[in-house]
Design an enzyme around this catalytic site. Sequence first.
Site, PDB file in Angstrom:
ATOM      1  N   CYS A  48       0.833  -1.206   0.000  1.00  0.00           N
ATOM      2  CA  CYS A  48       0.000   0.000   0.000  1.00  0.00           C
ATOM      3  C   CYS A  48       0.872   1.262   0.000  1.00  0.00           C
ATOM      4  O   CYS A  48       1.613   1.516   0.946  1.00  0.00           O
ATOM      5  CB  CYS A  48      -0.927  -0.056   1.216  1.00  0.00           C
ATOM      6  SG  CYS A  48      -1.492   1.497   1.849  1.00  0.00           S
ATOM      7  N   CYS A  51       0.206   3.869   2.667  1.00  0.00           N
ATOM      8  CA  CYS A  51       0.777   3.506   3.972  1.00  0.00           C
ATOM      9  C   CYS A  51       2.241   3.932   4.044  1.00  0.00           C
ATOM     10  O   CYS A  51       2.701   4.435   5.060  1.00  0.00           O
ATOM     11  CB  CYS A  51       0.685   2.006   4.203  1.00  0.00           C
ATOM     12  SG  CYS A  51      -0.968   1.338   4.049  1.00  0.00           S
TER      13      CYS A  51
END
Length: 425
Positions: A48, A51
């Site tokens: 991700c 993230c």
Amino acid sequence: MLHRRKTVLLSVLLFVLASAFVEELNDSFMETKAADDIWLIKFYAPWCTLCKQLDPVWHQIGSELKSLGSPVNVGKSDATSNTGLSKEFRVRNYPAILMLKKGVKYNYSGPRTKEGILDFADRVGGPLVRSLSSPQLFQHAMSHHDILFVYVGATSQLKGNYTSAAEELIVHTYFFSAARDVLPKTVSLPSLPAVVVFKDRTFFTYNEERDGDLKLWINRERFPNYSKIDSYTLYAMGESGKLVLLALVEEKYQCEQSLRYKSLVEKVAADHRETYSRNFYFGFMEGSDYVNGLVMCDVIVPSFIVVNLSNDGYFIPTSAVETERHLLDFLDGVLDGSIQCQGGNGGLQRVRRLIYDVKVTLTPIFSQAPLLGCFLVGFPITVIAVLCYLSCKFRPTLVDNDDEGVALLAPSLQRRKKLKHKKSE
Ligand SMILES: *[C@@H]1O[C@H](CO)[C@@H](O)[C@H](O)[C@H]1NC(C)=O
Ligand SMILES: *[C@@H]1O[C@H](CO)[C@@H](O)[C@H](O)[C@H]1NC(C)=O
């Protein structure tokens, strides 16, 4: 050589420091943590990118909370490998930011900025209801918060209701309590105990008969009457059940007309608050990405729009709005139903929205890499065609279910989440 060794040493040191601020948590966390520890946790997935972008912010948050001597511990956890923990916290999207305090989990849904997250940690990590024990403390709180909910009076059933509202809404706003003589004399309260919200340079008192359930009232009143609104705020305003009148303006270099539209909304918000604040929030929004997604075309900027976040509906003025009178007519038209609500979250709208989202995503790909674009479009279409063929073949009657069937395809919530991600990128 020496230089390299120094670099290695430095990175080891940095790593040690960083891990001292932010702990990596695994599935054993729930058993090993102390019962009354307070934790701020980020759940991430290795793939991700959002993230990863949050990583430096997370370290800053960890170091800042440590240096402030905050009781809040900062952790992170790879949700893909610690599935037990992520299940426990009901993690559904990444990055997920949560707090754990006295066994209660609190979700963070604001912007993923250091300031936003630190404010959340401070709010949730501290007492549920903060006591303002002196006029100085009250003034201090007033100068630091745009919106200030205060319970005034001794212990009562109302206080119980206030505290239980705080348990849920502390993720959004602070809750305070004070004795009557802590508030300025100019604040006149009809009776005690009372719940008061200070905002927009004035105050409003909760009245159960008029305002209904306390928690719903707090949820409705937790935004300023007029403010700059970003996509997170607009989305959150949906819960309040109020409509939002927006002046849409350029993101930068606002033209003279934009500035005029902004001040027109501000003036109407202030001068006609008695009439409209029950039904409307007012504000301006810079940039039109979010609203474009709602309306499903490129809206003109600057312009006015009223949005109903509870059903993804919107209202556009039917004639030019240049004066205060025009704007008031527009608001009245929305309220009395003479201006048609467009959009909404019915089945057809969801399909249109899905198509719009796909178009917006693919257009830049097509213009930069046509072959890739063809593949991205062609491949799913082929798969869908095959699936359709198979399902038609094996299920002769296909019921046209307006809502449920399509809901699976394009829940508007997911669209918003996506937009939110886009915003924070
Ligand atoms: C507290 O809440 C309950 C329902 O949740 C309500 O019946 C009651 O009237 C409230 N009490 C006060 C003093 O607001
Ligand atoms: C906004 O949407 C809600 C939910 O569908 C609806 O009940 C309400 O009447 C709408 N408001 C207006 C002014 O259309």
